[in-house]
Design a protein around this motif. Structure first.
Motif, PDB file in Angstrom:
ATOM      1  N   LYS A 143       0.835  -1.208   0.000  1.00 56.64           N
ATOM      2  CA  LYS A 143       0.000   0.000   0.000  1.00 56.64           C
ATOM      3  C   LYS A 143       0.869   1.257   0.000  1.00 56.64           C
ATOM      4  O   LYS A 143       0.551   2.238  -0.676  1.00 56.64           O
ATOM      5  N   THR A 144       1.953   1.234   0.768  1.00 58.41           N
ATOM      6  CA  THR A 144       2.836   2.401   0.833  1.00 58.41           C
ATOM      7  C   THR A 144       3.487   2.680  -0.519  1.00 58.41           C
ATOM      8  O   THR A 144       3.628   3.837  -0.926  1.00 58.41           O
ATOM      9  N   PHE A 145       3.876   1.641  -1.219  1.00 57.51           N
ATOM     10  CA  PHE A 145       4.543   1.791  -2.511  1.00 57.51           C
ATOM     11  C   PHE A 145       3.567   2.131  -3.638  1.00 57.51           C
ATOM     12  O   PHE A 145       3.977   2.610  -4.693  1.00 57.51           O
ATOM     13  N   SER A 146       2.288   1.895  -3.450  1.00 53.22           N
ATOM     14  CA  SER A 146       1.301   1.972  -4.522  1.00 53.22           C
ATOM     15  C   SER A 146       1.114   3.387  -5.073  1.00 53.22           C
ATOM     16  O   SER A 146       0.994   4.341  -4.286  1.00 53.22           O
ATOM     17  N   PRO A 147       1.059   3.495  -6.440  1.00 56.58           N
ATOM     18  CA  PRO A 147       1.427   2.454  -7.394  1.00 56.58           C
ATOM     19  C   PRO A 147       2.945   2.322  -7.459  1.00 56.58           C
ATOM     20  O   PRO A 147       3.647   3.332  -7.519  1.00 56.58           O
ATOM     21  N   PRO A 148       3.468   1.101  -7.426  1.00 52.11           N
ATOM     22  CA  PRO A 148       4.916   0.933  -7.376  1.00 52.11           C
ATOM     23  C   PRO A 148       5.587   1.335  -8.681  1.00 52.11           C
ATOM     24  O   PRO A 148       4.966   1.318  -9.750  1.00 52.11           O
ATOM     25  N   PHE A 149       6.837   1.707  -8.565  1.00 50.12           N
ATOM     26  CA  PHE A 149       7.672   1.878  -9.755  1.00 50.12           C
ATOM     27  C   PHE A 149       8.452   0.586  -9.926  1.00 50.12           C
ATOM     28  O   PHE A 149       9.168   0.166  -9.006  1.00 50.12           O
ATOM     29  N   ILE A 150       8.348  -0.023 -11.081  1.00 51.76           N
ATOM     30  CA  ILE A 150       9.075  -1.259 -11.356  1.00 51.76           C
ATOM     31  C   ILE A 150       9.913  -1.058 -12.611  1.00 51.76           C
ATOM     32  O   ILE A 150       9.392  -0.681 -13.666  1.00 51.76           O
ATOM     33  N   GLY A 151      11.203  -1.253 -12.456  1.00 46.11           N
ATOM     34  CA  GLY A 151      12.113  -1.095 -13.580  1.00 46.11           C
ATOM     35  C   GLY A 151      13.290  -2.030 -13.453  1.00 46.11           C
ATOM     36  O   GLY A 151      13.566  -2.565 -12.368  1.00 46.11           O
ATOM     37  N   THR A 152      13.990  -2.234 -14.567  1.00 45.65           N
ATOM     38  CA  THR A 152      15.099  -3.183 -14.592  1.00 45.65           C
ATOM     39  C   THR A 152      16.356  -2.540 -15.148  1.00 45.65           C
ATOM     40  O   THR A 152      16.348  -1.976 -16.245  1.00 45.65           O
ATOM     41  N   LYS A 153      17.425  -2.617 -14.364  1.00 47.90           N
ATOM     42  CA  LYS A 153      18.741  -2.216 -14.854  1.00 47.90           C
ATOM     43  C   LYS A 153      19.393  -3.446 -15.484  1.00 47.90           C
ATOM     44  O   LYS A 153      19.664  -4.437 -14.796  1.00 47.90           O
ATOM     45  N   PRO A 249       8.998   2.286  -4.356  1.00 45.75           N
ATOM     46  CA  PRO A 249       7.820   3.122  -4.154  1.00 45.75           C
ATOM     47  C   PRO A 249       7.543   3.963  -5.399  1.00 45.75           C
ATOM     48  O   PRO A 249       8.462   4.313  -6.151  1.00 45.75           O
ATOM     49  N   GLY A 250       6.276   4.292  -5.614  1.00 53.81           N
ATOM     50  CA  GLY A 250       5.946   5.245  -6.650  1.00 53.81           C
ATOM     51  C   GLY A 250       6.528   6.605  -6.313  1.00 53.81           C
ATOM     52  O   GLY A 250       6.854   6.895  -5.152  1.00 53.81           O
ATOM     53  N   ALA A 251       6.674   7.459  -7.314  1.00 48.64           N
ATOM     54  CA  ALA A 251       7.336   8.750  -7.125  1.00 48.64           C
ATOM     55  C   ALA A 251       6.682   9.598  -6.042  1.00 48.64           C
ATOM     56  O   ALA A 251       7.363  10.345  -5.333  1.00 48.64           O
ATOM     57  N   ASN A 252       5.384   9.476  -5.890  1.00 46.19           N
ATOM     58  CA  ASN A 252       4.665  10.304  -4.919  1.00 46.19           C
ATOM     59  C   ASN A 252       4.368   9.579  -3.604  1.00 46.19           C
ATOM     60  O   ASN A 252       3.644  10.108  -2.751  1.00 46.19           O
ATOM     61  N   SER A 253       4.912   8.390  -3.438  1.00 44.84           N
ATOM     62  CA  SER A 253       4.704   7.645  -2.190  1.00 44.84           C
ATOM     63  C   SER A 253       5.366   8.367  -1.025  1.00 44.84           C
ATOM     64  O   SER A 253       6.481   8.891  -1.158  1.00 44.84           O
ATOM     65  N   VAL A 254       4.693   8.393   0.099  1.00 42.46           N
ATOM     66  CA  VAL A 254       5.249   9.004   1.309  1.00 42.46           C
ATOM     67  C   VAL A 254       5.887   7.909   2.156  1.00 42.46           C
ATOM     68  O   VAL A 254       5.208   6.967   2.580  1.00 42.46           O
ATOM     69  N   ILE A 255       7.174   8.044   2.396  1.00 39.70           N
ATOM     70  CA  ILE A 255       7.925   7.006   3.107  1.00 39.70           C
ATOM     71  C   ILE A 255       8.263   7.491   4.506  1.00 39.70           C
ATOM     72  O   ILE A 255       8.858   8.558   4.692  1.00 39.70           O
ATOM     73  N   LYS A 256       7.896   6.682   5.496  1.00 42.33           N
ATOM     74  CA  LYS A 256       8.213   6.991   6.890  1.00 42.33           C
ATOM     75  C   LYS A 256       8.010   5.718   7.707  1.00 42.33           C
ATOM     76  O   LYS A 256       7.284   4.807   7.283  1.00 42.33           O
ATOM     77  N   PRO A 257       8.617   5.638   8.869  1.00 45.19           N
ATOM     78  CA  PRO A 257       8.353   4.487   9.734  1.00 45.19           C
ATOM     79  C   PRO A 257       6.915   4.533  10.244  1.00 45.19           C
ATOM     80  O   PRO A 257       6.378   5.611  10.521  1.00 45.19           O
ATOM     81  N   ASP A 258       6.303   3.377  10.360  1.00 50.79           N
ATOM     82  CA  ASP A 258       4.991   3.307  10.996  1.00 50.79           C
ATOM     83  C   ASP A 258       5.141   3.655  12.479  1.00 50.79           C
ATOM     84  O   ASP A 258       6.151   3.310  13.101  1.00 50.79           O
ATOM     85  N   PRO A 259       4.155   4.337  13.061  1.00 52.61           N
ATOM     86  CA  PRO A 259       4.250   4.684  14.490  1.00 52.61           C
ATOM     87  C   PRO A 259       4.539   3.493  15.401  1.00 52.61           C
ATOM     88  O   PRO A 259       5.165   3.647  16.453  1.00 52.61           O
ATOM     89  N   LYS A 260       4.102   2.305  15.000  1.00 50.81           N
ATOM     90  CA  LYS A 260       4.364   1.114  15.806  1.00 50.81           C
ATOM     91  C   LYS A 260       5.856   0.830  15.938  1.00 50.81           C
ATOM     92  O   LYS A 260       6.292   0.148  16.871  1.00 50.81           O
ATOM     93  N   LEU A 261       6.645   1.333  14.987  1.00 50.06           N
ATOM     94  CA  LEU A 261       8.069   1.026  14.972  1.00 50.06           C
ATOM     95  C   LEU A 261       8.921   2.122  15.580  1.00 50.06           C
ATOM     96  O   LEU A 261      10.137   1.970  15.702  1.00 50.06           O
ATOM     97  N   LEU A 262       8.298   3.216  15.955  1.00 46.30           N
ATOM     98  CA  LEU A 262       9.043   4.350  16.481  1.00 46.30           C
ATOM     99  C   LEU A 262       9.208   4.258  17.990  1.00 46.30           C
ATOM    100  O   LEU A 262       8.317   3.787  18.701  1.00 46.30           O
ATOM    101  N   TYR A 263      10.332   4.742  18.479  1.00 45.61           N
ATOM    102  CA  TYR A 263      10.469   4.955  19.897  1.00 45.61           C
ATOM    103  C   TYR A 263       9.544   6.109  20.280  1.00 45.61           C
ATOM    104  O   TYR A 263       9.111   6.880  19.425  1.00 45.61           O
ATOM    105  N   PRO A 264       9.230   6.268  21.560  1.00 41.84           N
ATOM    106  CA  PRO A 264       8.368   7.385  21.960  1.00 41.84           C
ATOM    107  C   PRO A 264       8.880   8.707  21.390  1.00 41.84           C
ATOM    108  O   PRO A 264      10.074   8.982  21.396  1.00 41.84           O
TER     109      PRO A 264
END
Length: 297
Positions: A143-153, A249-264
């Motif tokens: 869901k975070t990556f959607s729509p994903p960017f998929i490419g091959t080098k 991730p797609g170019a406009n995907s917002v990337i951040k840790p989920d609150p469950k994974l953060l320290y206080p």
């Protein structure tokens, strides 16, 4: 040093618990691993490799060895600024750039489309396992990556007359998400850095896919899982093949840790000490989780 091997099929059968633990260990302690029983057709993998090798021989080899990089190797070459590789990039999703390569005929276009479809399913399966192992919803990464960017080098690392003067590809981490590599089954060169040593990813003839994690997985996991530095050595003998597909991730995907994974997010040290006194000899992870619950409301 034996690189972990993840049985993708086992993620759906009676050995799921064991396979999930192996996946977690590989992501946490290595950042790279092999995948077997991935479901990608072996004949399809052979076709992709054969085409790339033939395409290089016909269209790219001469221009590479006629380039200034080759002519000036050891004279003007700064090994910190160049890579000994012949490469191009195919975009698949959300938009294909295959029309930019008119020499690639319809047969291979169909072949690569089927291959990428099957490989994407592998990436999505790994994304589900990684999400669950982090204690997140199964579809969190997807869901975070959607729509994903998929490419091959697509890369060839030609035989190099002076491999001591240049790298095939300089040391780096990958910027994206999950990287799936169909590599040469004969010529070595790829190395990953672990525990103060460079670990070679040796060629294999058993159709495994090599996987490594990119920077975005490290960020999303709040550093629990790592993207790992890697490089490609130049080799005097042989021309190494590398077909690396990026599930990013797609170019406009917002990337951040989920609150469950953060320290206080913020607390006074005395508040931590008050809680610590009664839990000092308990499980640290449980203590941190309790603090997250207390202060992240």
């Amino acid at each position: 040093m034996e690189i972990p091997v993840i049985d993708l099929k086992a993620l759906d059968d009676a050995k799921r618990t064991e396979a999930m633990a192996q996946l977690h260990d590989a992501c946490e302690k290595w950042g790279f691993f092999w995948v077997k029983n991935h479901g990608i057709d072996k004949n399809l993998m052979d076709k992709v490799r054969d085409f790339v090798n033939c395409h290089y021989d016909k269209y790219l080899e001469k221009s590479f060895f006629d380039s200034d990089l080759v002519k000036e190797l050891g004279l003007k070459t700064n090994a910190l600024e160049v890579d000994w590789e012949s490469t191009y990039f195919l975009q698949h999703h959300p938009k294909s750039n295959i029309e930019d390569f008119p020499e690639i005929g319809a047969e291979f276009r169909d072949t690569v489309e089927i291959y990428i479809h099957q490989l994407t399913k592998v990436a999505e399966k790994l994304a589900e396992g990684i999400s669950e192992n982090l204690g997140l919803a199964k579809d969190h990464i997807k869901k975070t990556f959607s729509p994903p960017f998929i490419g091959t080098k697509v890369a060839k690392y030609p035989n190099c007359p002076h491999p001591d003067r240049v790298f095939g590809l300089r040391e780096h981490t990958d910027a994206g998400g999950i990287i799936l590599l169909l590599q040469d089954d004969n010529v070595p060169g790829l190395e990953f850095y672990k525990d103060g040593k460079w670990v070679p990813v040796t060629p294999n003839k058993d159709y495994k896919i090599f996987v490594n994690l990119g920077d975005q997985v490290e960020i999303m996991s709040n550093g629990f899982y790592k993207s790992i530095s890697h490089r490609v050595r130049a080799e005097k003998e042989g021309s190494r093949l590398s077909i690396a597909t990026f599930y990013n991730p797609g170019a406009n995907s917002v990337i951040k840790p989920d609150p469950k994974l953060l320290y206080p997010a913020g607390y006074q040290f005395k508040e931590y000490l008050d809680y610590y006194q009664g839990t000092k000899f308990g499980d640290k992870a449980a203590r941190f989780q309790a603090l997250k619950d207390m202060f992240n409301k």
